[in-house]
Design a protein around this motif. Structure first.
Motif, mmCIF file in Angstrom:
data_model
loop_
_atom_site.group_PDB
_atom_site.id
_atom_site.type_symbol
_atom_site.label_atom_id
_atom_site.label_comp_id
_atom_site.label_asym_id
_atom_site.label_seq_id
_atom_site.Cartn_x
_atom_site.Cartn_y
_atom_site.Cartn_z
ATOM 1 N N PRO A 33 9.967 13.812 61.661
ATOM 2 C CA PRO A 33 9.236 13.338 62.839
ATOM 3 C C PRO A 33 8.964 11.841 62.766
ATOM 4 C CG PRO A 33 7.732 14.398 61.313
ATOM 5 C CD PRO A 33 9.111 14.561 60.720
ATOM 6 N N SER A 52 3.385 19.835 62.308
ATOM 7 C CA SER A 52 2.583 19.688 63.521
ATOM 8 C C SER A 52 3.335 19.008 64.665
ATOM 9 C CB SER A 52 1.317 18.885 63.214
ATOM 10 O OG SER A 52 1.645 17.597 62.726
ATOM 11 N N PHE A 53 4.577 18.553 64.410
ATOM 12 C CA PHE A 53 5.304 17.853 65.467
ATOM 13 C C PHE A 53 5.847 18.839 66.491
ATOM 14 C CE2 PHE A 53 9.276 16.180 67.242
ATOM 15 C CZ PHE A 53 8.812 15.013 67.818
ATOM 16 N N ASN A 54 5.658 18.500 67.741
ATOM 17 C CA ASN A 54 6.153 19.317 68.849
ATOM 18 C C ASN A 54 6.734 18.401 69.917
ATOM 19 O OD1 ASN A 54 5.364 20.564 71.763
ATOM 20 N ND2 ASN A 54 5.969 22.196 70.355
ATOM 21 N N TRP A 55 7.971 18.693 70.342
ATOM 22 C CA TRP A 55 8.641 17.822 71.294
ATOM 23 C C TRP A 55 7.895 17.757 72.631
ATOM 24 C CZ3 TRP A 55 11.619 13.897 71.398
ATOM 25 C CH2 TRP A 55 12.591 13.690 70.425
ATOM 26 N N TYR A 102 4.796 15.621 72.298
ATOM 27 C CA TYR A 102 5.166 14.244 71.956
ATOM 28 C C TYR A 102 5.705 13.501 73.179
ATOM 29 C CZ TYR A 102 7.470 10.318 69.657
ATOM 30 O OH TYR A 102 7.872 9.053 69.289
ATOM 31 N N ASP A 138 11.657 6.174 65.986
ATOM 32 C CA ASP A 138 10.286 6.180 66.488
ATOM 33 C C ASP A 138 9.301 6.020 65.335
ATOM 34 O OD1 ASP A 138 11.580 6.697 68.812
ATOM 35 O OD2 ASP A 138 10.215 8.287 69.467
ATOM 36 N N GLU A 183 17.490 13.453 69.121
ATOM 37 C CA GLU A 183 17.557 13.625 67.672
ATOM 38 C C GLU A 183 18.902 13.101 67.178
ATOM 39 O OE1 GLU A 183 14.942 17.767 67.868
ATOM 40 O OE2 GLU A 183 16.937 17.766 66.958
ATOM 41 N N CYS A 189 16.500 12.571 62.545
ATOM 42 C CA CYS A 189 15.299 11.835 62.931
ATOM 43 C C CYS A 189 15.112 11.818 64.440
ATOM 44 C CB CYS A 189 15.370 10.398 62.401
ATOM 45 S SG CYS A 189 15.750 10.272 60.637
ATOM 46 N N VAL A 190 13.899 11.461 64.848
ATOM 47 C CA VAL A 190 13.564 11.278 66.254
ATOM 48 C C VAL A 190 13.945 9.860 66.649
ATOM 49 C CG1 VAL A 190 11.705 11.238 67.955
ATOM 50 C CG2 VAL A 190 11.706 12.960 66.139
ATOM 51 N N PRO A 205 5.772 17.162 59.761
ATOM 52 C CA PRO A 205 6.815 18.055 60.304
ATOM 53 C C PRO A 205 6.252 19.360 60.834
ATOM 54 C CG PRO A 205 7.508 17.101 58.208
ATOM 55 C CD PRO A 205 6.072 16.733 58.379
ATOM 56 N N TYR A 214 3.488 11.403 61.805
ATOM 57 C CA TYR A 214 3.455 12.807 62.192
ATOM 58 C C TYR A 214 3.858 13.677 61.008
ATOM 59 C CZ TYR A 214 3.031 11.632 67.168
ATOM 60 O OH TYR A 214 2.600 11.162 68.376
#
Length: 584
Positions: A137, A145-148, A151, A105, A77, A88-89, A143, A141
């Motif tokens: 995310p 529903s995003f999961n590290w 992903y 990403d 991040e 951001c990712v 925010p 994606y």
């Protein structure tokens, strides 16, 4: 036999070319500071120029203590340098010595950027969630529903280990006197002559995020208490400098700190929180190594050309003065001599006199080797002045790469002054707003534009009004065309079908002059009346044949053959077993 001859000829040609290239290298005069074939020696160069390197003590972090452990493909991040309020990712796209190129990403490579491995703007995966910061995310994606974990599993990648990051804590608990929502006066980093009303909108360790009241967040920047660009409330009045108020004020004379603090229900940052550092002590003529701002993957031999307050003017050795630029004296992009050699990064030597002439093979811009591109890291090289970042026509262009988040101005609405949430110092979400009050002119830098949310319920009444207007116009056009068709029918009982040329001409006009907006609102119907002019003849024919659902294969083929340009397709309908009217 022929293949063997061809291969032998290719070997001979390759040998001749290699020897010619080697001869050219030997014929090229060797510079006094060169070591070996292409090496560079700082000692010989300083001795040749009778110059001195900048002392190591002048640099904030002169040399790294550890090696760069980041690998290509690792995810993390980080803070977007163009939008400092966004986390951001990111993925590691390239590694050179102690530097690495980071990629957003889900976005094109144009927006990639370079950082040092000890940058304080990168964090391990999961840092935002742990420290109550909103993570943006990857594109596509949500925010929520995003999961590290999922992903990383889906992308088959790994998160960068925590021990590689210089920012070990990254806590939102600030040890200084700054607090969220406090007001101050800050310098606009994109226009240093402007000092504006600002707010502390975020905290990380000892750093604060400076946000200009009523401005877009893209002008925000991170600063620590020693920064020379932040000042306490009343600094401008005390030093006789003009203060730029929020854009809702007609002039700076109307602005009052007491009234503004009372209206925003906020407090001023205490004077003890500001601890401005002295200038670093650079002097003209000092040599150092500096990142090339036009091609950020390169580091060049540089000279301090001028010094002003807390900034230094850098000039690449051997380059014309047009390429000089200003940087902060504590910038992470300037390094002491020997930094590249110690970290394993390639150092670009001074521009030789023989390279100032255009190269007949590569880019014709003097001094350019064809490395880099004006459209960012999506392209690693170029061979013409149109795409050359060093070309004179491209030197002062700042917007060659489109903004990652902001699109065309006509599709965006203005960011407003402070929202009610900001006034209550929650400072969450985006700072959406309205325009300045009627009869009042904006003061200071105009805000940027944000995308209009077409799915909002507040847009429905306007969309419905437009639909009603369009429908009324369509109805009038239909009646007018119907009247004209009836008059033509009364004068002639039979009328030949439209020719192929007429249909092709109408299709051409339909594309270039469609009669409606090329990018209409999703809630508005298309103005299709113009496209249905030539359908009236065929609708009459369909009516004479009865309900199309009950057509046979022969009737379907007969109708298709009557359409100009579709005669050859009629045979296909005849040969198909399931081509009845119901299927058609």
């Amino acid at each position: 036999m022929n293949c063997g001859v061809i291969q032998a000829v290719e070997r001979v040609v390759g040998t001749v070319c290699a020897r010619a290239d080697q001869t050219l290298r030997h014929d090229k005069p060797k510079m006094p500071w060169q070591v070996g074939k292409s090496g560079f020696s700082w000692c010989k160069y300083l001795d040749h120029c009778k110059a001195k390197g900048a002392p190591v003590k002048l640099f904030k972090d002169p040399f790294p203590y550890l090696k760069n452990g980041f690998k290509v493909g690792m995810k993390m991040e980080g803070i977007d340098p163009d939008h400092p309020s966004f986390f951001c990712v990111l993925s590691v796209a390239d590694v050179q010595g102690y530097r690495m190129r980071l990629h957003f990403d889900g976005y094109p490579d144009n927006h990639d950027f370079w950082v040092n491995a000890d940058s304080m703007d990168i964090f391990p995966a999961g840092w935002c969630e742990k420290n109550n910061h909103k993570l943006q995310p990857p594109k596509g994606y949500l925010p929520s529903s995003f999961n590290w974990g999922s992903y990383l599993k889906m992308s088959r990648s790994q998160a960068a280990p925590r021990n590689l990051f210089a920012n070990k804590t990254g806590s939102s608990i600030c040890p200084n006197a700054f607090r969220l929502g406090m007001k101050l006066e800050a310098v606009d980093r994109k226009n240093s002559s402007m000092v504006c009303v600002a707010t502390v909108s975020d905290l990380i360790d000892s750093r604060i995020l400076v946000h200009f009241d009523s401005w877009d967040k893209m002008y925000d920047y991170w600063a620590d208490p020693t920064s020379p660009y932040i000042h306490p409330v009343g600094w401008c009045k005390e030093h006789g400098h003009k203060l730029t108020p929020p854009h809702t004020y007609k002039s700076s004379n109307e602005f009052s700190w007491d009234i503004h603090l009372r209206e925003t229900k906020s407090s001023a940052a205490p004077a003890r929180a500001f601890k401005q550092r002295p200038s670093s002590g650079f002097r003209r003529g000092m040599r150092l190594e500096c990142v090339d701002p036009w091609v950020t993957s390169l580091i060049r031999v540089s000279t301090v050309e001028d010094v002003k307050n807390h900034q230094v003017k850098i000039r690449f050795d051997g380059w014309p003065k047009e390429y000089s630029f200003w940087v902060d004296d504590d910038s992470p992009d300037i390094h002491p001599i020997g930094w590249c050699q110690k970290t394993g990064h390639v150092l670009e030597p001074p521009l030789e006199d023989s390279l100032t002439a255009p190269d007949s093979v590569g880019c014709p811009t003097p001094g350019c080797r064809g490395v880099g591109h004006i459209k960012g890291h999506k392209y690693s090289s170029h061979n013409n002045t149109l795409n050359c970042p060093y070309a004179p026509q491209n030197l002062n262009k700042d917007n060659m790469v489109p903004d990652r988040l902001i699109g065309k101005p006509e599709n965006y609405e203005c960011l407003s002054d402070q929202s009610e949430q900001e006034k209550s110092m929650k400072l969450e979400g985006s700072n959406l707003a309205g325009r300045p009050q009627e009869g009042r002119n904006p003061v200071g830098r105009p805000p940027k534009w944000r995308r209009i949310d077409t799915s909002s319920e507040t847009k429905l009444p306007m969309a419905l009004d437009n639909v009603e207007i369009k429908n009324e116009d369509d109805e009038k056009d239909r009646k007018r065309k119907k009247r004209r068709i009836e008059e033509e029918d009364s004068s002639s009982e039979s009328k030949p079908l439209a020719s192929s040329n007429d249909v092709q001409h109408e299709l051409h006009e339909a594309v270039w002059e469609p009669g409606y907006e090329p990018n209409p609102d999703s809630n508005l119907p298309s103005f299709w009346v113009k496209h249905s002019i030539y359908l009236s003849d065929y609708t009459k024919q369909v009516a004479s044949l009865g309900n199309p659902v009950s057509w046979s294969e022969a009737e379907v083929a007969r109708f298709v053959a009557s359409i100009p340009g579709c005669e050859s397709k009629a045979r296909t309908f005849l040969t198909q077993k399931y081509s009845s009217g119901m299927v058609f």
